[in-house]
Motif scaffolding. Structure first.
Motif, PDB file in Angstrom:
ATOM      1  N   ARG A 158       0.882  -1.197  -0.060  1.00 52.78           N
ATOM      2  CA  ARG A 158      -0.058  -0.380   0.035  1.00 52.78           C
ATOM      3  C   ARG A 158       0.965   1.429  -0.067  1.00 52.78           C
ATOM      4  O   ARG A 158       0.560   2.248  -0.757  1.00 52.78           O
ATOM      5  N   THR A 159       1.881   1.106   0.804  1.00 51.31           N
ATOM      6  CA  THR A 159       3.099   2.210   0.838  1.00 51.31           C
ATOM      7  C   THR A 159       3.589   2.627  -0.599  1.00 51.31           C
ATOM      8  O   THR A 159       3.638   3.502  -1.260  1.00 51.31           O
ATOM      9  N   ALA A 160       3.991   1.235  -1.037  1.00 54.67           N
ATOM     10  CA  ALA A 160       4.354   1.386  -2.568  1.00 54.67           C
ATOM     11  C   ALA A 160       3.632   1.979  -3.482  1.00 54.67           C
ATOM     12  O   ALA A 160       4.019   3.001  -4.218  1.00 54.67           O
ATOM     13  N   ASP A 161       2.351   1.841  -3.293  1.00 56.81           N
ATOM     14  CA  ASP A 161       1.521   2.420  -4.484  1.00 56.81           C
ATOM     15  C   ASP A 161       1.136   4.120  -3.998  1.00 56.81           C
ATOM     16  O   ASP A 161       1.141   4.768  -5.088  1.00 56.81           O
ATOM     17  N   LEU A 162       1.336   4.292  -2.793  1.00 56.83           N
ATOM     18  CA  LEU A 162       1.184   5.678  -2.558  1.00 56.83           C
ATOM     19  C   LEU A 162       2.474   6.423  -3.103  1.00 56.83           C
ATOM     20  O   LEU A 162       2.382   7.222  -3.799  1.00 56.83           O
ATOM     21  N   VAL A 163       3.477   5.749  -2.937  1.00 56.94           N
ATOM     22  CA  VAL A 163       4.837   6.446  -3.167  1.00 56.94           C
ATOM     23  C   VAL A 163       4.768   6.592  -4.952  1.00 56.94           C
ATOM     24  O   VAL A 163       5.228   7.429  -5.368  1.00 56.94           O
ATOM     25  N   SER A 164       4.207   5.574  -5.741  1.00 64.26           N
ATOM     26  CA  SER A 164       4.262   5.576  -6.994  1.00 64.26           C
ATOM     27  C   SER A 164       3.433   6.537  -7.398  1.00 64.26           C
ATOM     28  O   SER A 164       3.799   7.515  -8.333  1.00 64.26           O
ATOM     29  N   LYS A 165       2.063   6.800  -6.686  1.00 61.16           N
ATOM     30  CA  LYS A 165       1.327   7.852  -7.047  1.00 61.16           C
ATOM     31  C   LYS A 165       1.683   9.382  -6.891  1.00 61.16           C
ATOM     32  O   LYS A 165       2.021  10.163  -7.762  1.00 61.16           O
ATOM     33  N   TRP A 166       2.592   9.437  -5.567  1.00 59.98           N
ATOM     34  CA  TRP A 166       3.268  10.496  -5.450  1.00 59.98           C
ATOM     35  C   TRP A 166       4.354  10.855  -6.291  1.00 59.98           C
ATOM     36  O   TRP A 166       4.542  12.095  -6.896  1.00 59.98           O
ATOM     37  N   GLY A 167       4.936   9.714  -6.810  1.00 63.67           N
ATOM     38  CA  GLY A 167       6.195  10.145  -7.790  1.00 63.67           C
ATOM     39  C   GLY A 167       5.828  10.777  -9.064  1.00 63.67           C
ATOM     40  O   GLY A 167       6.659  11.332  -9.838  1.00 63.67           O
ATOM     41  N   GLU A 168       4.492  10.384  -9.454  1.00 66.71           N
ATOM     42  CA  GLU A 168       3.943  10.945 -10.726  1.00 66.71           C
ATOM     43  C   GLU A 168       4.274  12.311 -10.812  1.00 66.71           C
ATOM     44  O   GLU A 168       4.038  13.281 -12.090  1.00 66.71           O
ATOM     45  N   LEU A 169       4.178  13.023  -9.504  1.00 68.23           N
ATOM     46  CA  LEU A 169       4.227  14.726  -9.472  1.00 68.23           C
ATOM     47  C   LEU A 169       5.529  15.220  -9.653  1.00 68.23           C
ATOM     48  O   LEU A 169       5.606  16.533  -9.778  1.00 68.23           O
ATOM     49  N   THR A 170       6.519  14.444 -10.019  1.00 72.42           N
ATOM     50  CA  THR A 170       8.090  14.960 -10.132  1.00 72.42           C
ATOM     51  C   THR A 170       8.578  13.860 -10.888  1.00 72.42           C
ATOM     52  O   THR A 170       9.885  13.249 -10.232  1.00 72.42           O
ATOM     53  N   MET A 171       8.205  13.667 -12.284  1.00 71.15           N
ATOM     54  CA  MET A 171       9.287  12.517 -12.899  1.00 71.15           C
ATOM     55  C   MET A 171      10.301  13.213 -13.502  1.00 71.15           C
ATOM     56  O   MET A 171      10.211  14.728 -14.033  1.00 71.15           O
ATOM     57  N   GLY A 172      11.217  12.568 -13.812  1.00 75.99           N
ATOM     58  CA  GLY A 172      12.508  12.795 -14.466  1.00 75.99           C
ATOM     59  C   GLY A 172      12.362  12.751 -15.834  1.00 75.99           C
ATOM     60  O   GLY A 172      11.200  12.294 -16.327  1.00 75.99           O
ATOM     61  N   ASP A 173      13.464  12.978 -16.804  1.00 71.53           N
ATOM     62  CA  ASP A 173      12.909  12.588 -18.096  1.00 71.53           C
ATOM     63  C   ASP A 173      13.420  11.459 -18.704  1.00 71.53           C
ATOM     64  O   ASP A 173      12.994  11.078 -19.873  1.00 71.53           O
ATOM     65  N   ARG A 174      13.735  10.418 -17.694  1.00 66.80           N
ATOM     66  CA  ARG A 174      14.137   9.136 -18.208  1.00 66.80           C
ATOM     67  C   ARG A 174      13.442   8.168 -17.708  1.00 66.80           C
ATOM     68  O   ARG A 174      14.028   6.928 -17.550  1.00 66.80           O
ATOM     69  N   GLY A 175      12.060   8.261 -17.585  1.00 66.68           N
ATOM     70  CA  GLY A 175      11.531   7.219 -17.125  1.00 66.68           C
ATOM     71  C   GLY A 175      11.200   6.766 -15.371  1.00 66.68           C
ATOM     72  O   GLY A 175      10.524   5.991 -14.983  1.00 66.68           O
ATOM     73  N   TYR A 176      12.160   7.543 -14.802  1.00 65.15           N
ATOM     74  CA  TYR A 176      12.041   7.539 -13.396  1.00 65.15           C
ATOM     75  C   TYR A 176      11.797   8.597 -12.764  1.00 65.15           C
ATOM     76  O   TYR A 176      12.017   9.723 -13.161  1.00 65.15           O
ATOM     77  N   SER A 177      11.105   8.648 -11.490  1.00 65.90           N
ATOM     78  CA  SER A 177      10.448   9.673 -10.671  1.00 65.90           C
ATOM     79  C   SER A 177      11.751  10.365  -9.759  1.00 65.90           C
ATOM     80  O   SER A 177      12.493   9.339  -9.351  1.00 65.90           O
ATOM     81  N   ARG A 178      11.572  11.592  -9.387  1.00 64.85           N
ATOM     82  CA  ARG A 178      12.585  11.964  -8.516  1.00 64.85           C
ATOM     83  C   ARG A 178      12.241  11.420  -7.051  1.00 64.85           C
ATOM     84  O   ARG A 178      12.837  11.670  -6.306  1.00 64.85           O
ATOM     85  N   ILE A 179      10.985  10.918  -6.865  1.00 62.10           N
ATOM     86  CA  ILE A 179      10.592  10.030  -5.667  1.00 62.10           C
ATOM     87  C   ILE A 179      11.116   8.685  -5.563  1.00 62.10           C
ATOM     88  O   ILE A 179      10.418   8.069  -6.683  1.00 62.10           O
ATOM     89  N   GLY A 180      11.842   8.188  -5.091  1.00 66.29           N
ATOM     90  CA  GLY A 180      12.222   6.896  -4.918  1.00 66.29           C
ATOM     91  C   GLY A 180      11.737   6.133  -3.721  1.00 66.29           C
ATOM     92  O   GLY A 180      11.040   6.611  -2.846  1.00 66.29           O
ATOM     93  N   ALA A 181      12.158   5.026  -3.602  1.00 64.51           N
ATOM     94  CA  ALA A 181      11.691   4.153  -2.484  1.00 64.51           C
ATOM     95  C   ALA A 181      12.875   3.340  -1.613  1.00 64.51           C
ATOM     96  O   ALA A 181      13.856   3.001  -2.210  1.00 64.51           O
ATOM     97  N   VAL A 182      12.777   3.042  -0.476  1.00 65.05           N
ATOM     98  CA  VAL A 182      13.771   2.355   0.454  1.00 65.05           C
ATOM     99  C   VAL A 182      13.134   0.966   0.369  1.00 65.05           C
ATOM    100  O   VAL A 182      12.110   0.873   0.903  1.00 65.05           O
ATOM    101  N   VAL A 183      14.004   0.042   0.107  1.00 60.39           N
ATOM    102  CA  VAL A 183      13.685  -1.483  -0.144  1.00 60.39           C
ATOM    103  C   VAL A 183      14.818  -2.040   0.415  1.00 60.39           C
ATOM    104  O   VAL A 183      15.894  -2.102  -0.150  1.00 60.39           O
ATOM    105  N   GLY A 184      14.553  -2.608   1.379  1.00 56.36           N
ATOM    106  CA  GLY A 184      15.721  -3.667   2.067  1.00 56.36           C
ATOM    107  C   GLY A 184      16.185  -4.789   0.994  1.00 56.36           C
ATOM    108  O   GLY A 184      15.450  -5.490   0.607  1.00 56.36           O
ATOM    109  N   ALA A 185      17.616  -5.060   1.143  1.00 53.75           N
ATOM    110  CA  ALA A 185      18.336  -6.139   0.556  1.00 53.75           C
ATOM    111  C   ALA A 185      17.809  -7.147   1.143  1.00 53.75           C
ATOM    112  O   ALA A 185      17.975  -8.426   0.368  1.00 53.75           O
ATOM    113  N   THR A 186      17.525  -7.421   2.373  1.00 54.82           N
ATOM    114  CA  THR A 186      17.153  -8.455   3.240  1.00 54.82           C
ATOM    115  C   THR A 186      15.709  -9.201   2.645  1.00 54.82           C
ATOM    116  O   THR A 186      15.510 -10.155   3.366  1.00 54.82           O
ATOM    117  N   HIS A 187      15.202  -8.447   1.760  1.00 54.80           N
ATOM    118  CA  HIS A 187      13.903  -9.033   1.465  1.00 54.80           C
ATOM    119  C   HIS A 187      13.892  -9.372  -0.102  1.00 54.80           C
ATOM    120  O   HIS A 187      13.259  -8.659  -0.818  1.00 54.80           O
TER     121      HIS A 187
END
Lengths: 304, 304
Positions: free
Chosen positions: A190-219
């Motif tokens: 659910r948090t991921a979906d929110l972060v994706s949605k918020w990310g649309e408000l500040t997209m870079g030019d090459r497919g990625y948003s300026r809003i990224g996510a912290v995702v642990g390597a342990t998962h």
């Protein structure tokens, strides 16, 4: 910021972020002695230790990496002197062309979030502008929802800055809240979906948003699933190395171009000399360089 | 800390916490002019404005209230000078016998949380101890689970400090994550259960834990339900006044003894002179005193 990050990663062929999270016990004795002699047993002495330690590491690794991530808590515990060391570290890393991710994990509501946004937006005193914190991006906590994120987005767009918002953290007890199931879906999704949605408000030019996510390597599984779930969100991945995450675990975190993530290592790099005793203490930064190269090679094996 | 807080509230018969969250636009012109003249258009000037502003308010209200809650973000945006003003504010409030709740909302994992715990545990440099932040309690974010809380508990027990952990915040978008339903139970209830459990590790002597919860005044039903759900957890309640929460909304937040909560107001008190034009700007702190008395009387009406 996100496009600059993509370019840097491609140039150095390395998604490794060096976590500049010094602790007192990591500081080599020759630096400790020098600063204790000059400044006594004071927070100022520790601040000077951290600055020297960080600068020597940056000098040895800046040509190999896209970015550094100083963890502000390590500095904040030493008060104003500690935070001065944090700022000087950010400034120095920037002067070497590195992208600086301030690991501050702030999160608050409305007007308070607007104040925290000063980290990347700077602050005005009458008609004078001050960029005091020198960060290119910061980490944020999503528990309060969009109110706590919105004030930062303006700075992302205006000043080309970035955010990384906690989605699934690397620690064992991250499950206590983040893994709770809502209609069969874990909170982190659910948090991921929110972060994706918020990310649309500040997209870079090459497919990625300026809003990224912290995702642990342990998962491993969750990271792979989240990669598919949030195709326009860059991942900042802690937990590699000392916390147990391996490059094999990260295969599914990359996008089809072998991009989409940066992987942080702190202790494993900055305290490498304490593990690999072939290095003299004075050459601690060379041990860090070797550790960065080993990590780069390890990650290149799975970037595809 | 929690027992001292209970005693203070009983002595002043008032659960009002003054949120010392100054903004540039709240500062009366006579203070602004003085500091701009002395220090130029600099963060240092703003820091000196905040210190003078806060001290004058504290001088007028310290006999009426148990506690103040400075919001660190307001200071942090002005960098090191701003944070110096935060520390001086904490120190001054403490010298007046007030309990200082640092609204820092930190949250991170394991070793990083241990560093943040320096806020209430102090920090060592060799055999010297420094208590740099001067807070009696701090607010924390629970998103990472117990790993992020545990390092603080030791300081609670050893130094009689306190925590307030976000459960249900006062802002509108708090619903985005906090209200998601897990098997019919909202996340904030799950968080509440965790906070209650953690709280057992550091109980005071009078029925309340040193670990409290942040529960927004804007959520009347939820607050009443949470009071029943967590009988040993003290509530720090933001959102009264400027954010829309009223004393009527708070009836159910109190325990049977009329205790169990402290209610924060920031703007409504510290910027009272901007609303109530009967006060000359030079008497801004007297307007704050009057606002505290009005809030106390309002709350006494529902404390039962």
């Amino acid at each position: 910021m996100i496009d600059r990050l993509l370019t840097k990663i491609k140039t150095v062929e390395n998604p490794t972020v060096v976590g500049l999270d010094p602790t007192y016990s990591m500081i080599p004795n020759f630096i400790k002695q020098e600063m204790l002699e000059r400044f006594g047993k004071t927070p100022k002495a520790v601040a000077e230790m951290f600055i020297k330690f960080n600068k020597m590491i940056i000098d040895e690794v800046y040509d190999l990496i896209p970015s550094v991530k100083p963890q502000i808590a390590m500095y904040e515990q030493y008060g104003l002197e500690g935070l001065r060391a944090y700022m000087e570290t950010c400034e120095y890393a920037k002067s070497k062309g590195l992208i600086v991710i301030g690991d501050i994990k702030r999160g608050d509501i409305a007007s308070t979030a607007a104040a925290y946004a000063g980290h990347i937006a700077g602050v005005e005193v009458e008609d004078e502008h001050f960029d005091l914190w020198q960060e290119d991006a910061v980490t944020l906590n999503p528990y309060m929802g969009f109110d706590g994120i919105e004030p930062f987005i303006d700075a992302c767009n205006k000043n080309d800055k970035g955010l990384f918002i906690l989605v699934k953290t690397s620690n064992p007890s991250s499950s206590e809240i983040q893994d709770l199931l809502v209609d069969g879906t874990p909170i982190y999704d659910r948090t991921a979906d929110l972060v994706s949605k918020w990310g649309e408000l500040t997209m870079g030019d090459r497919g990625y948003s300026r809003i990224g996510a912290v995702v642990g390597a342990t998962h491993k599984e969750q990271g792979t699933e989240l990669r598919a779930r949030m195709p326009h969100t860059f991942f900042l991945v802690p937990g590699y190395g000392a916390q147990g995450g391996t490059s094999e675990d990260l295969k599914g975190f990359f996008d089809k171009d072998g991009l989409g993530i940066i992987v942080n290592s702190s202790r494993g790099i900055i305290a490498a000399y304490q593990k690999d005793k072939t290095f003299d203490e004075k050459d601690f930064a060379k041990a860090s360089r070797q550790a960065v190269i080993a990590m780069r090679n390890d990650l290149q094996g799975v970037m595809g």
